[in-house]
Structures are given as structure tokens and as C-alpha cells.
Design an enzyme around this catalytic site. Structure first.
Site, PDB file in Angstrom:
ATOM      1  N   TYR A 141       0.816  -1.207   0.000  1.00 47.59           N
ATOM      2  CA  TYR A 141       0.000   0.000   0.000  1.00 47.59           C
ATOM      3  C   TYR A 141       0.856   1.266   0.000  1.00 47.59           C
ATOM      4  CZ  TYR A 141      -3.610  -3.229   1.754  1.00 47.59           C
ATOM      5  OH  TYR A 141      -4.468  -4.275   1.939  1.00 47.59           O
TER       6      TYR A 141
ATOM      7  N   SER B 202      -3.222 -13.894   4.169  1.00 46.78           N
ATOM      8  CA  SER B 202      -4.305 -13.086   3.600  1.00 46.78           C
ATOM      9  C   SER B 202      -4.599 -13.597   2.201  1.00 46.78           C
ATOM     10  CB  SER B 202      -3.887 -11.607   3.558  1.00 46.78           C
ATOM     11  OG  SER B 202      -4.906 -10.809   2.977  1.00 46.78           O
TER      12      SER B 202
END
Length: 340
Positions: free
Chosen positions: A87, A188
Site C-alpha cells: 500500500y 491473507s
């Protein structure tokens, strides 16, 4: 137009007053959602509502949005922050922690390395995250994906296959955890087939997946019971795009899945019956299912609403009704089982 209703100003006072008094366990009515906690299989206590700060604009350059939203979250009583290396906002989260100082024990940090890239990568990415965020220990450290993509080749230096790389990477994650460099470790976007590759090793504490009322089983085919698989193995689900996701920086779009969630007639009826917003019903649904809810917002009224789940609890029939809504395609990964 889909709208979210702002909370009364008293909610801010409630959020701040609850900061010091979080209790562990399942979500209970009368306790603000932001301070409801869940206990991971290893005993680590996690604030059950997290601020997701990822993918704000151009991920190739640091941006101010992640910093700004984290500052607002902390100022209004939020405790759990979810970020990731890809990110490019870990440094913004770190700057926000310095802007709004809190005792380290009052803030829970989740971050992620990109994928199963081998032992050296685990240690390198972890060291970079620790430096960028400015903490000594990551509270929850995840492997972001089971592979880098459907058409990407596994690195040769960790076995040359994604299965071999998953195993080497997970062994390094376990070593990191046992060395005290992360309080909990997980994955994830891993489907059961990926988790099976490490089934003979230490079980991940968490699997973070896209999950919301219109995708109540996660981004897998209906024949794959991802939630059931994780529950059977005592892996805690962390739901990202918890309010539906979709386009827009506030996870509250005027079109797409997020708008469909917020305007759904079943959710609207339940919200009206309890005198709360649809967003609060959705978050309560996540909490009562035993999930960690990862929500994203840049606006203080929405943050306060996300943090405030006090005063009501869904009935078993209501939870079942919401769970039965899941029939929309995922936004982020069309099918986790398609990842090699």
C-alpha cells in the site's frame, strides 16, 4: 443516493471513554464495537474493528490519505490499524502514531509482506515495516497473497514452485513469531488449498479475506467452505471490504457492491428495527460471527459510526438472514482458488 447517517456527538465521548476499558471475547451489546476485542488462538487480544488504510490513490508513491485517516482514527478512539508494504503507506501510519501518541499497548498494528517470496524476504520486509511504522514489534504480520498472481512464476530461490515458496515463507514467519518479532502471524487471501500446503506446520492465527454480507463465504466458489475450513482449524477470519468495498476512497461508494450492501432491504429492515444504521448492522454481523472487521473511511462521522456498535445485538435469525444474502461477485479477487 446511498447515505450513511452520522452518529450523535455523544458517540465520540463514548469512544474515548471506552478506550481504557476494552474487554476480551466476543462482541456483546452495550460495548462499543471499536473496543470489542477478540482473543486469537495464541491468547493475543485484538480490537475487533480495524481501520484499513490501503490503496489510497497511487500506490507507487507515498500519499497523505493513509496518514490523515489514521490520525483521525486515533483521535477518535480507534485502536486497530491495518496496512501493508504494497500500500506504500506504512510510513504514513508511523507518522500518524507520532502525531497522535498513544501507549503502545493501546494500538494494534497489522501489516503484510507481499507474498510467499522465501525466508530472506520475510526478514527483509519485516525489518522494513518495523522501521517505516516505528515500532519494535508488529502485532499481526501477514503474508498478503498465496502467490503473486495467476500468471507469475514462483521465485527459483525458494524452491521454484509456489507450494515450496509458501512452505519456506511460512516456516520463516513461524520463526519470526517465535523470536518475538510479531505477536501473531497469519495469511491473507489464502484459500483452503493454499492453507493445506502448510497444514503440517504451525497453524496461522489469522486469514484475512474479502468478506461482507453479499460475499458471506469469501471470494471462493460456493462449493468451497473457506469460513468452515478456517473455523475447524481455529484460524480467525479478518474481513476486509467489510462493508462491501468497491470503488471510492471511503469504501462507501454511490455505486457497486458497497452501495448494494448499504441499500439492501433486509439490512435496512434490521437496522430500522434496532434504530441503528445499516453499516452498524453489518459490523455487528461480522463481530457476532467471530470475525475481525476491517473497514475503511476518511470521514470522522463514519469512523465514529463504525466504532459504535453499542446498545444492540442481532438475533440468531437476523445473523442467519444477513449471511444468506451472499451472492455477489468479489471486488478484489474473483476466485482465490484460481491463484496457483
Amino acid at each position: 443516493m446511498v447515505k450513511r447517517h452520522a452518529l450523535p456527538l455523544a458517540a465520540a465521548a463514548c469512544a474515548l471513554a471506552c478506550l481504557a476499558g476494552a474487554s476480551a471475547g466476543a462482541a456483546d451489546a452495550g460495548e462499543a464495537s471499536g473496543f470489542t476485542t477478540i482473543v486469537l488462538p495464541n491468547g493475543v487480544v485484538v480490537p475487533q474493528v480495524a481501520l484499513g488504510v490501503g490503496y489510497h490513490g497511487d500506490i507507487k508513491t507515498p500519499n497523505a490519505t493513509g496518514y490523515n485517516s489514521t490520525v483521525k482514527w486515533l483521535q477518535n478512539g480507534g485502536r486497530h490499524i491495518d496496512t501493508a508494504f504494497v500500500y506504500n503507506d506504512e510510513s504514513g501510519v508511523g507518522a500518524a502514531l507520532r502525531t497522535v501518541p498513544r501507549p503502545r499497548s493501546d494500538v494494534f498494528i497489522t501489516t503484510k509482506m507481499p507474498g510467499p517470496l522465501g525466508a530472506a524476504a520475510v526478514n527483509s520486509y519485516h525489518a522494513g515495516s518495523v522501521k517505516a511504522i516505528g515500532v519494535d514489534v508488529i502485532d499481526l504480520y501477514l503474508v498478503h497473497k498465496p502467490s503473486l498472481g495467476a500468471n507469475d512464476t514462483a521465485p527459483a530461490d525458494c524452491g521454484g514452485s509456489w507450494r515450496a515458496c509458501r512452505r519456506e515463507t511460512w516456516a520463516a514467519m513461524v520463526a519470526l513469531y517465535k523470536a518475538g518479532k510479531a505477536r501473531a502471524v497469519g495469511v491473507s487471501n489464502w484459500a483452503p488449498q493454499h492453507l493445506e500446503d502448510i497444514a503440517d506446520m504451525m497453524t496461522p492465527h489469522v486469514n484475512q479475506v474479502e468478506l461482507h454480507p453479499l460475499l458471506s463465504g469469501g471470494a471462493v466458489p460456493p462449493t468451497v467452505d473457506l469460513v468452515g475450513y478456517c473455523r475447524q482449524r481455529n484460524i480467525t477470519i479478518m474481513s476486509y471490504a467489510a462493508l462491501g468495498g468497491g470503488a471510492g476512497p471511503d469504501r462507501d461508494p454511490q455505486s457497486g457492491v458497497g452501495a448494494m450492501v448499504l441499500s439492501d432491504p433486509v439490512l435496512t429492515r434490521i437496522a430500522k428495527a434496532h434504530g441503528v444504521s445499516v453499516a452498524q448492522v453489518v459490523i455487528r454481523w461480522h463481530l457476532q460471527r467471530g470475525f475481525i472487521a476491517d473497514v475503511r473511511s476518511e470521514h470522522v462521522p463514519h469512523m465514529l459510526e463504525n466504532l459504535d456498535g453499542s446498545g444492540f445485538q442481532l438475533t440468531d435469525d437476523e445473523v442467519a438472514s444477513v449471511s444468506a444474502l451472499g451472492d455477489q461477485p468479489p471486488v478484489w479477487f474473483q476466485d482465490l482458488t484460481a491463484l496457483p
